[in-house]
Design a protein around this motif. Structure first.
Motif, PDB file in Angstrom:
ATOM      1  N   GLU A  14       0.853  -1.180   0.000  1.00 34.60           N
ATOM      2  CA  GLU A  14       0.000   0.000   0.000  1.00 34.60           C
ATOM      3  C   GLU A  14       0.890   1.231   0.000  1.00 34.60           C
ATOM      4  OE1 GLU A  14      -2.814   1.698   3.350  1.00 34.60           O
ATOM      5  OE2 GLU A  14      -3.564  -0.139   2.443  1.00 34.60           O
ATOM      6  N   LYS A  15       0.486   2.240  -0.766  1.00 30.43           N
ATOM      7  CA  LYS A  15       1.308   3.454  -0.874  1.00 30.43           C
ATOM      8  C   LYS A  15       0.457   4.686  -0.589  1.00 30.43           C
ATOM      9  CE  LYS A  15       3.629   1.011  -4.504  1.00 30.43           C
ATOM     10  NZ  LYS A  15       2.660  -0.087  -4.526  1.00 30.43           N
ATOM     11  N   VAL A  16       1.009   5.600   0.177  1.00 29.97           N
ATOM     12  CA  VAL A  16       0.380   6.886   0.428  1.00 29.97           C
ATOM     13  C   VAL A  16       1.165   7.907  -0.383  1.00 29.97           C
ATOM     14  CG1 VAL A  16      -0.146   8.646   2.162  1.00 29.97           C
ATOM     15  CG2 VAL A  16      -0.342   6.215   2.745  1.00 29.97           C
ATOM     16  N   LEU A  17       0.471   8.669  -1.231  1.00 32.35           N
ATOM     17  CA  LEU A  17       1.137   9.662  -2.063  1.00 32.35           C
ATOM     18  C   LEU A  17       1.126  11.007  -1.350  1.00 32.35           C
ATOM     19  CD1 LEU A  17      -0.349   8.768  -5.550  1.00 32.35           C
ATOM     20  CD2 LEU A  17       1.663   7.842  -4.407  1.00 32.35           C
ATOM     21  N   HIS A  18       2.284  11.644  -1.338  1.00 34.50           N
ATOM     22  CA  HIS A  18       2.426  12.939  -0.672  1.00 34.50           C
ATOM     23  C   HIS A  18       2.784  13.973  -1.723  1.00 34.50           C
ATOM     24  CE1 HIS A  18       5.232  15.847   1.465  1.00 34.50           C
ATOM     25  NE2 HIS A  18       4.021  16.168   1.819  1.00 34.50           N
ATOM     26  N   PHE A  19       1.879  14.916  -1.936  1.00 36.15           N
ATOM     27  CA  PHE A  19       2.139  15.997  -2.869  1.00 36.15           C
ATOM     28  C   PHE A  19       2.400  17.269  -2.078  1.00 36.15           C
ATOM     29  CE2 PHE A  19      -0.271  13.084  -5.527  1.00 36.15           C
ATOM     30  CZ  PHE A  19       0.505  13.070  -6.669  1.00 36.15           C
ATOM     31  N   SER A  20       3.621  17.766  -2.140  1.00 41.81           N
ATOM     32  CA  SER A  20       3.956  18.985  -1.397  1.00 41.81           C
ATOM     33  C   SER A  20       3.598  20.234  -2.185  1.00 41.81           C
ATOM     34  CB  SER A  20       5.442  18.996  -1.057  1.00 41.81           C
ATOM     35  OG  SER A  20       6.207  19.114  -2.243  1.00 41.81           O
ATOM     36  N   GLY A  21       3.451  20.100  -3.488  1.00 38.37           N
ATOM     37  CA  GLY A  21       3.100  21.253  -4.310  1.00 38.37           C
ATOM     38  C   GLY A  21       4.281  22.051  -4.799  1.00 38.37           C
ATOM     39  N   LYS A  22       5.472  21.632  -4.465  1.00 38.12           N
ATOM     40  CA  LYS A  22       6.660  22.381  -4.881  1.00 38.12           C
ATOM     41  C   LYS A  22       6.783  22.354  -6.404  1.00 38.12           C
ATOM     42  CE  LYS A  22       9.210  21.237  -0.732  1.00 38.12           C
ATOM     43  NZ  LYS A  22      10.309  20.473  -0.188  1.00 38.12           N
ATOM     44  N   GLY A  23       6.807  23.525  -6.986  1.00 41.57           N
ATOM     45  CA  GLY A  23       7.020  23.630  -8.426  1.00 41.57           C
ATOM     46  C   GLY A  23       5.876  23.093  -9.260  1.00 41.57           C
ATOM     47  N   ARG A  24       4.686  22.943  -8.679  1.00 44.21           N
ATOM     48  CA  ARG A  24       3.558  22.414  -9.429  1.00 44.21           C
ATOM     49  C   ARG A  24       2.380  23.376  -9.352  1.00 44.21           C
ATOM     50  NH1 ARG A  24       6.207  17.998  -7.514  1.00 44.21           N
ATOM     51  NH2 ARG A  24       6.609  16.375  -9.026  1.00 44.21           N
TER      52      ARG A  24
END
Length: 80
Positions: free
Chosen positions: A65-75
């Motif tokens: 199982e994977k939890v995706l972490h989007f920090s938002g840097k440069g997006r």
């Protein structure tokens, strides 16, 4: 995210192990010191060519199982 959701509902202490997408995939633990572990994939930007967490998750072991972490840097918001 059935496993992680179950852990949260049970208020079970667990360990999130962050994997950075710009590094080669590493094996992930299912338990550490008797506590359950969950793999997270982070988008901490190292360079413009770093793979996105979603891309890395699709090429990882399907049984984990994977939890995706989007920090938002440069997006931009449309990237999410």
């Amino acid at each position: 995210m059935h496993t992680f959701s179950s852990l949260l509902q049970k208020q079970q202490f667990s360990i999130l192990i962050e994997h950075l997408t710009h590094l080669a995939p590493q094996p992930s633990l299912s338990h550490l010191a008797g506590y359950p572990c969950v793999m997270t994939l982070a988008d901490r930007v190292h360079s413009d060519d770093d793979p996105a967490p979603l891309d890395r998750a699709q090429h990882g072991a399907s049984e984990l199982e994977k939890v995706l972490h989007f920090s938002g840097k440069g997006r931009d918001i449309k990237d999410f």
